[in-house]
Design a protein around this motif. Structure first.
Motif, PDB file in Angstrom:
ATOM      1  N   ILE A 436       0.687  -1.479   0.322  1.00 31.09           N
ATOM      2  CA  ILE A 436      -0.039   0.141   0.056  1.00 31.09           C
ATOM      3  C   ILE A 436       0.829   1.213   0.033  1.00 31.09           C
ATOM      4  N   ASN A 437       0.383   2.495  -0.509  1.00 30.65           N
ATOM      5  CA  ASN A 437       0.793   3.357  -0.645  1.00 30.65           C
ATOM      6  C   ASN A 437       0.309   4.974   0.242  1.00 30.65           C
ATOM      7  N   LEU A 438       1.076   5.871   1.063  1.00 31.04           N
ATOM      8  CA  LEU A 438       0.429   7.034   1.486  1.00 31.04           C
ATOM      9  C   LEU A 438       1.585   7.859   0.800  1.00 31.04           C
ATOM     10  N   SER A 439       0.378   8.615   0.464  1.00 31.54           N
ATOM     11  CA  SER A 439       0.432  10.129   0.420  1.00 31.54           C
ATOM     12  C   SER A 439       1.339  11.098   1.067  1.00 31.54           C
ATOM     13  N   LEU A 440       2.217  10.939   1.811  1.00 30.25           N
ATOM     14  CA  LEU A 440       2.553  12.109   2.501  1.00 30.25           C
ATOM     15  C   LEU A 440       2.336  13.151   2.022  1.00 30.25           C
ATOM     16  N   PRO A 441       2.657  14.379   3.159  1.00 31.18           N
ATOM     17  CA  PRO A 441       2.807  15.968   2.379  1.00 31.18           C
ATOM     18  C   PRO A 441       4.988  15.676   2.219  1.00 31.18           C
ATOM     19  N   VAL A 442       4.793  16.550   1.401  1.00 31.60           N
ATOM     20  CA  VAL A 442       6.535  16.857   1.481  1.00 31.60           C
ATOM     21  C   VAL A 442       7.031  17.558   2.491  1.00 31.60           C
ATOM     22  N   LYS A 443       6.477  18.317   3.579  1.00 29.92           N
ATOM     23  CA  LYS A 443       6.771  18.886   4.909  1.00 29.92           C
ATOM     24  C   LYS A 443       6.726  18.861   5.744  1.00 29.92           C
ATOM     25  N   LYS A 444       7.795  17.853   6.242  1.00 32.09           N
ATOM     26  CA  LYS A 444       7.711  16.722   7.411  1.00 32.09           C
ATOM     27  C   LYS A 444       6.647  17.975   9.023  1.00 32.09           C
ATOM     28  N   PRO A 445       5.778  16.698   9.659  1.00 29.33           N
ATOM     29  CA  PRO A 445       4.999  17.854  10.295  1.00 29.33           C
ATOM     30  C   PRO A 445       5.160  18.369  11.488  1.00 29.33           C
ATOM     31  N   ASP A 446       5.454  18.807  12.123  1.00 25.74           N
ATOM     32  CA  ASP A 446       6.206  20.182  13.128  1.00 25.74           C
ATOM     33  C   ASP A 446       5.392  18.663  14.616  1.00 25.74           C
ATOM     34  N   VAL A 447       6.565  17.774  14.618  1.00 30.13           N
ATOM     35  CA  VAL A 447       6.748  17.407  15.391  1.00 30.13           C
ATOM     36  C   VAL A 447       7.689  16.381  15.713  1.00 30.13           C
ATOM     37  N   GLU A 448       8.284  16.261  16.725  1.00 31.85           N
ATOM     38  CA  GLU A 448       9.693  15.611  16.417  1.00 31.85           C
ATOM     39  C   GLU A 448       9.918  14.117  15.860  1.00 31.85           C
ATOM     40  N   ILE A 449       9.111  13.256  16.193  1.00 29.67           N
ATOM     41  CA  ILE A 449       8.892  11.656  15.610  1.00 29.67           C
ATOM     42  C   ILE A 449       6.726  11.523  14.923  1.00 29.67           C
ATOM     43  N   PRO A 450       7.188  11.745  13.187  1.00 27.26           N
ATOM     44  CA  PRO A 450       5.648  12.053  12.840  1.00 27.26           C
ATOM     45  C   PRO A 450       5.342  10.831  13.124  1.00 27.26           C
TER      46      PRO A 450
END
Length: 457
Positions: A436-450
């Motif tokens: 399965i492919n998950l489409s993540l945002p290019v920018k990392k969320p503002d949490v230390e470990i998403p």
């Protein structure tokens, strides 16, 4: 050999040299034990507190051992102990805000100094300039915040005149032939009586106690084992006084199946869920922010937030707990570095604790993607993917086809779109038909470990 090496050797011995048929001390069934430990298994994250006279020299809790200080040398720290800024309510608030659910404090460490008001010694906080029972104040404050409470009690005692000099004693000789001479007049039978009396005190003076840490046994030449502590009778007394208490594994009772409730890898990351005689066991790793347990002013090897969160997540991903230590200063405050670390962990836990509480190792059918850690909640049947290194947009879950109902980031419950794996046309036919492919945002969320929360079918 240092304490960490000693304990690692003892742990390896216990995990590999046990008899096929272990003896039992109590009639508790496996189901009864699981019920007794259920809160601890659920909560996963606790605070360890090492505090004593060693906060004054501020250069490691084993300073008396390392520098071979005599009682006379060490007396200055007792004479000057006065933690005027001690506020256990503030400590409890910080522990709770960090996401910790229980706490364990040193009622007495190896130096022999008692934070509680023992009837059997004057070497205690109530006889210092501070003059109050530190443990009573601590228990009241932590209970008020809804935290479970536990005591660490040192089997070792470098101050008691009857405690025999051994290989980790500050007054240990360089010539092993000198032990007998040095121990003339010392009587372990009298010390054992003292030990039993004090353990009885801490288990009867402060109401219900949830955890007891006894520390530690070191069998062998000029060491101490279960015979020195009379561990069988000691653990029986403990269980009689506090039937629901959880006890660690350092009484040297490895020959008994129920000689301890959980194993305790110290400053050590296990490679897999520990087992004994082929069975997975309850375990908890105790870790420091830096390298020592007591306050160490000049220590610089402090772990960063990602490392600390990694310790917590990885422990849970292998079915274990994390007990993370703070060494308060001699004035009774948490080092600012510890406060900052607790705050950072709390910010992550506020949004992501669902991937920690009630969670354990993921079922084998769920493969761990690269640079990730998995945790799983068997009650809600949700799988949590912790992204240690944030991937570039397309994130593949290998073999997950047909297993996922919905995917979202945990910190904000925002949807993550799922699709079959996509490859550039120049690469030919798509591979990984069960992926399965998950489409993540290019920018990392503002949490230390998403964290990705997967709601499973």
């Amino acid at each position: 050999m240092n304490k960490r090496s000693l304990l690692l050797l003892c742990s390896l011995f216990l995990l590999t040299k046990l008899p096929a048929q272990e003896k039992k001390l109590f009639n508790e069934t496996p189901e009864q034990k699981e019920k007794r430990l259920s809160w601890w298994v659920n909560d996963r994250f606790g605070m360890f507190i090492h505090w004593g006279l060693y906060a004054l020299p501020a250069r490691h809790e084993w300073v008396k051992n390392r520098e071979r200080l005599t009682d006379a040398d060490y007396q200055q720290y007792f004479d000057n102990f006065n933690p005027d800024l001690y506020n256990p309510k503030e400590w409890a608030r910080m522990a709770k805000a960090a996401g910790m659910k229980y706490a364990v404090i040193t009622s007495k460490h190896h130096e022999g100094f008692c934070l509680f008001d023992s009837r059997y010694t004057d070497y205690k906080a109530t006889k210092t300039a501070y003059g109050k029972d530190i443990i009573k104040e601590w228990v009241d404050a932590f209970r008020a915040e809804g935290l479970k409470v536990g005591f660490y009690y040192s089997l070792i005692d470098w101050h008691h005149p009857d405690y025999t000099i051994d290989r980790v004693h500050p007054q240990r000789p360089n010539d092993t032939a000198a032990y007998n001479q040095l121990n003339q007049g010392r009587d372990m039978a009298r010390y054992r009586e003292y030990l039993f009396n004090q353990v009885k005190e801490i288990l009867t003076m402060y109401g219900k106690i949830d955890i007891l840490w006894t520390d530690f046994s070191f069998p062998g030449n000029h060491g101490k084992d279960h015979n020195d502590w009379n561990s069988v009778e000691l653990i029986k007394m403990i269980r009689k006084l506090q039937p629901d208490i959880i006890i660690n594994d350092r009484l040297d009772l490895g020959e008994y199946e129920d000689g301890g409730d959980f194993v305790t890898p110290e400053q050590y990351k296990v490679s897999e869920w520990p087992t004994r005689n082929g069975r997975k066991v309850h375990w908890e790793t105790c870790q420091t922010f830096s390298g020592s347990w007591g306050y160490y002013r000049d220590e610089t090897s402090w772990k960063d937030t990602k490392q600390l969160l990694g310790l917590l997540i990885e422990s849970v991903s292998k079915g274990g707990n994390l007990l993370l230590n703070v060494g308060p200063t001699a004035r009774g405050t948490f080092d600012v570095r510890a406060q900052q670390a607790l705050k950072a962990m709390g910010e992550w836990m506020l949004l992501n604790s669902r991937s920690i509480y009630g969670c354990t190792q993921a079922p084998a059918e769920y493969a761990k993607p690269d640079n990730c850690l998995l945790t799983y909640n068997p009650t809600t049947k949700r799988l949590y993917v912790h992204l240690l290194d944030y991937p570039l947009q397309n994130f593949t879950l290998p073999g997950y086809k047909g297993k996922i109902k919905y995917a979202q980031f945990l910190h904000d419950a925002s949807e993550i779109k799922m699709s079959e794996p996509q490859m550039h046309h120049s690469m030919g036919k798509n591979q990984g038909e069960q992926d399965i492919n998950l489409s993540l945002p290019v920018k990392k969320p503002d949490v230390e470990i998403p964290v990705i929360e997967l709601i499973l079918n």
